[in-house]
Design an enzyme around this catalytic site. Structure first.
Site, short mmCIF file in Angstrom:
data_model
loop_
_atom_site.label_atom_id
_atom_site.label_comp_id
_atom_site.label_asym_id
_atom_site.label_seq_id
_atom_site.Cartn_x
_atom_site.Cartn_y
_atom_site.Cartn_z
N ASP A 1 19.96 -20.64 -47.87
CA ASP A 1 20.17 -21.99 -48.37
C ASP A 1 21.40 -22.62 -47.73
O ASP A 1 21.34 -23.69 -47.12
CB ASP A 1 20.34 -21.95 -49.90
CG ASP A 1 20.36 -23.33 -50.52
OD1 ASP A 1 20.31 -24.33 -49.77
OD2 ASP A 1 20.43 -23.45 -51.75
N ASP B 1 13.00 -19.92 -56.86
CA ASP B 1 14.19 -19.13 -56.57
C ASP B 1 15.06 -19.03 -57.84
O ASP B 1 15.34 -20.05 -58.48
CB ASP B 1 14.97 -19.83 -55.45
CG ASP B 1 16.12 -19.00 -54.90
OD1 ASP B 1 16.04 -17.76 -54.97
OD2 ASP B 1 17.08 -19.61 -54.38
N LYS C 1 31.69 -15.78 -48.02
CA LYS C 1 31.10 -14.50 -48.45
C LYS C 1 32.06 -13.31 -48.32
O LYS C 1 31.93 -12.33 -49.03
CB LYS C 1 29.84 -14.21 -47.64
CG LYS C 1 28.76 -15.27 -47.84
CD LYS C 1 27.46 -14.83 -47.18
CE LYS C 1 26.45 -15.96 -47.09
NZ LYS C 1 26.03 -16.45 -48.41
N HIS D 1 19.33 -11.63 -50.81
CA HIS D 1 19.88 -12.96 -51.15
C HIS D 1 21.23 -13.13 -50.46
O HIS D 1 21.81 -12.18 -49.98
CB HIS D 1 20.06 -13.09 -52.67
CG HIS D 1 18.78 -13.35 -53.39
ND1 HIS D 1 18.54 -14.53 -54.07
CD2 HIS D 1 17.66 -12.61 -53.52
CE1 HIS D 1 17.34 -14.46 -54.60
NE2 HIS D 1 16.77 -13.32 -54.29
N GLY D 2 21.71 -14.36 -50.47
CA GLY D 2 23.04 -14.62 -49.90
C GLY D 2 23.09 -14.26 -48.43
O GLY D 2 24.09 -13.72 -47.95
N SER E 1 22.85 -16.23 -45.65
CA SER E 1 23.22 -17.21 -44.64
C SER E 1 24.30 -16.63 -43.73
O SER E 1 25.15 -15.86 -44.17
CB SER E 1 23.75 -18.50 -45.30
OG SER E 1 22.67 -19.32 -45.67
N ASN F 1 16.92 -14.69 -47.78
CA ASN F 1 17.14 -15.98 -48.43
C ASN F 1 18.23 -16.80 -47.75
O ASN F 1 19.36 -16.33 -47.60
CB ASN F 1 17.55 -15.75 -49.88
CG ASN F 1 16.37 -15.49 -50.77
OD1 ASN F 1 15.30 -15.11 -50.30
ND2 ASN F 1 16.55 -15.69 -52.06
N SER G 1 14.97 -23.83 -56.30
CA SER G 1 15.66 -23.33 -57.50
C SER G 1 15.29 -24.20 -58.69
O SER G 1 14.69 -25.28 -58.52
CB SER G 1 17.17 -23.37 -57.28
OG SER G 1 17.58 -24.73 -57.18
N HIS H 1 26.18 -15.51 -52.61
CA HIS H 1 25.74 -16.88 -52.33
C HIS H 1 26.91 -17.72 -51.80
O HIS H 1 28.06 -17.42 -52.06
CB HIS H 1 25.22 -17.53 -53.62
CG HIS H 1 23.94 -16.93 -54.11
ND1 HIS H 1 23.77 -16.45 -55.38
CD2 HIS H 1 22.76 -16.71 -53.48
CE1 HIS H 1 22.54 -15.98 -55.52
NE2 HIS H 1 21.91 -16.12 -54.38
P1 13P Z 1 22.96 -18.36 -49.14
O1 13P Z 1 23.92 -19.07 -50.03
O2 13P Z 1 23.63 -17.28 -48.35
O3 13P Z 1 22.22 -19.28 -48.25
O4 13P Z 1 21.89 -17.62 -50.07
C1 13P Z 1 20.83 -18.34 -50.61
C2 13P Z 1 20.06 -17.57 -51.62
O5 13P Z 1 20.23 -16.39 -51.82
C3 13P Z 1 19.08 -18.34 -52.40
O6 13P Z 1 18.50 -17.58 -53.39
O1 G3H Z 2 20.85 -19.01 -54.90
C1 G3H Z 2 21.01 -20.20 -55.12
C2 G3H Z 2 20.45 -21.17 -54.16
O2 G3H Z 2 21.36 -21.39 -53.12
C3 G3H Z 2 20.06 -22.41 -54.88
O3 G3H Z 2 21.14 -23.16 -55.24
O4 G3H Z 2 20.81 -23.68 -57.66
O5 G3H Z 2 22.28 -25.09 -56.20
O6 G3H Z 2 19.80 -25.18 -55.95
P1 G3H Z 2 21.00 -24.34 -56.33
ZN ZN Z 3 19.83 -16.14 -54.29
#
Ligand code: 13P
Ligand code: G3H
Ligand code: ZN
Length: 332
Positions: free
Chosen positions: A261, A83, A190, A216-217, A219, A259, A50, A186
């Site tokens: 994170d 990202d 969720k 995205h989102g 996890s 995605n 990011s 994210h």
């Molecule tokens: P998570 O927070 O679900 O891991 O999503 C990460 C994401 O979408 C990063 O762009």
């Molecule tokens: O979508 C966001 C990612 O989880 C990146 O998060 O901006 O805290 O690095 P960050």
């Molecule tokens: Zn994202």
């Protein structure tokens, strides 16, 4: 093998019907863990950073970590992806560092918080496509808006993607991959109740557009990790994520990039907390960052298997950015 354009990795995944995880990084241990998992499972991989990660690592450090990953793993196709880029300037910065792919998140204004409108999104996305394609760099955009706020990314208000608008957006911008909003968000919280995703929207979008779809989102927020975080002094009551079965269904229905994170953050945190709780005498960072790296690698390894990425690293001859540049030029 040098870094490859993300478009190639996603096009190949789409052809064969598997998903590719895009894992966020901020530091060396995270990059190493992802590459260890990719090696163990022979998976192509997307590493993503990011703007916050780039700033945290002072840009140059992350650039060289990415180059180190490529040098150490010549047999693994790696795409390095920005990202949630928030402007043409952020895309230019990432491309100057050698990134092979950029996201422009025009669903939000440049502050990464304020919802934008369709015209703004098209305008900024088109400007990034025009710039990035000159270098053979892939562009991901987003239509619709994820709920939740994650460290400054997100408005808090969700807006599920309108399939017809998604089609119009692809036609208007000529981007390479499209992130859609179907109920994920994210972060580690969720869902309040049912973990429903709008699979009907995904199905409609898939029928209307012919480029890779991104979730995205994504996890899963495994309960086992939350339990370990909480057991060793953390406080994350009520954390929930997207069940793996939902992700696998989404992949079957046409999602190519997933995605992740938050799950990586949880794995690292759970392990560091465990070491600190069980060995309060430890103070060498290698004693907790090392185990955290191993735990993260195991987590990503299992995702690579579950997403179906495992075993596909050697399927194709990697393209260079130059090859991709020619491809884009031929489409003009
Ligand atoms: P998570 O927070 O679900 O891991 O999503 C990460 C994401 O979408 C990063 O762009
Ligand atoms: O979508 C966001 C990612 O989880 C990146 O998060 O901006 O805290 O690095 P960050
Ligand atoms: Zn994202």
């Amino acid at each position: 093998m040098s870094l490859v354009p993300m478009k190639q990795i996603l096009d190949e995944a789409r052809k064969k019907g598997y998903g590719v995880g895009a894992y966020n990084v901020n530091n060396m241990e995270q990059v190493q863990a992802i590459m260890a998992a990719a090696q163990a499972t022979k998976s192509p991989v997307i590493i993503q950073a990011s703007m916050g990660a780039l700033k945290y690592s002072n840009f140059t450090y992350l650039k060289h970590l990415m180059l180190a990953a490529a040098e150490e793993n010549p047999d693994i196709p790696i795409a390095m992806h920005l990202d949630h880029g928030n402007s043409l300037e952020s895309a230019k910065k990432a491309i100057s560092l050698g990134f092979t792919s950029v996201m422009i998140d025009g669903s939000l204004k440049e502050d990464g918080k304020t919802p934008s409108d369709y015209e703004y999104n098209v305008e900024v996305t088109k400007s990034v496509v025009a710039y990035a394609h000159q270098f053979g760099v892939t562009v991901e955009g987003e239509i619709g808006r994820l709920g939740g706020i994650e460290d400054g990314v997100g408005s808090g208000s969700a807006h599920v993607t309108d399939p017809d608008e998604a089609k119009r957006f692809v036609d208007d911008t000529k981007l390479d991959a499209l992130a859609i909003a179907i109920g994920t968000s994210h972060g580690a919280y969720k869902f309040k109740g049912d973990k429903n995703l709008a699979f009907d929207v995904l199905e409609k979008v898939r029928k209307l557009i012919d480029i890779p779809i991104v979730l995205h989102g994504a996890s899963s927020v495994p309960q086992e990790l939350i339990d370990r975080v909480n057991k060793y002094g953390g406080k994350m009551p009520g954390a929930t994520g997207v069940p793996m079965a939902h992700l696998q269904k989404a992949i079957k229905m046409g999602v190519s990039k997933i995605n992740v994170d938050t799950d990586g953050r949880l794995a690292v945190t759970a392990e560091i907390r465990r070491v600190f709780a069980e060995s309060p005498d430890k103070f060498d960072p290698r004693d907790y960052l090392g185990p955290a790296r191993d735990t993260l690698a195991k987590l990503i390894e299992s995702k690579m298997k579950d997403f179906g990425t495992a075993g596909h690293a050697g399927d194709y001859k990697p393209m260079t950015l130059d090859d991709m540049k020619k491809f884009y030029a031929s489409k003009k």
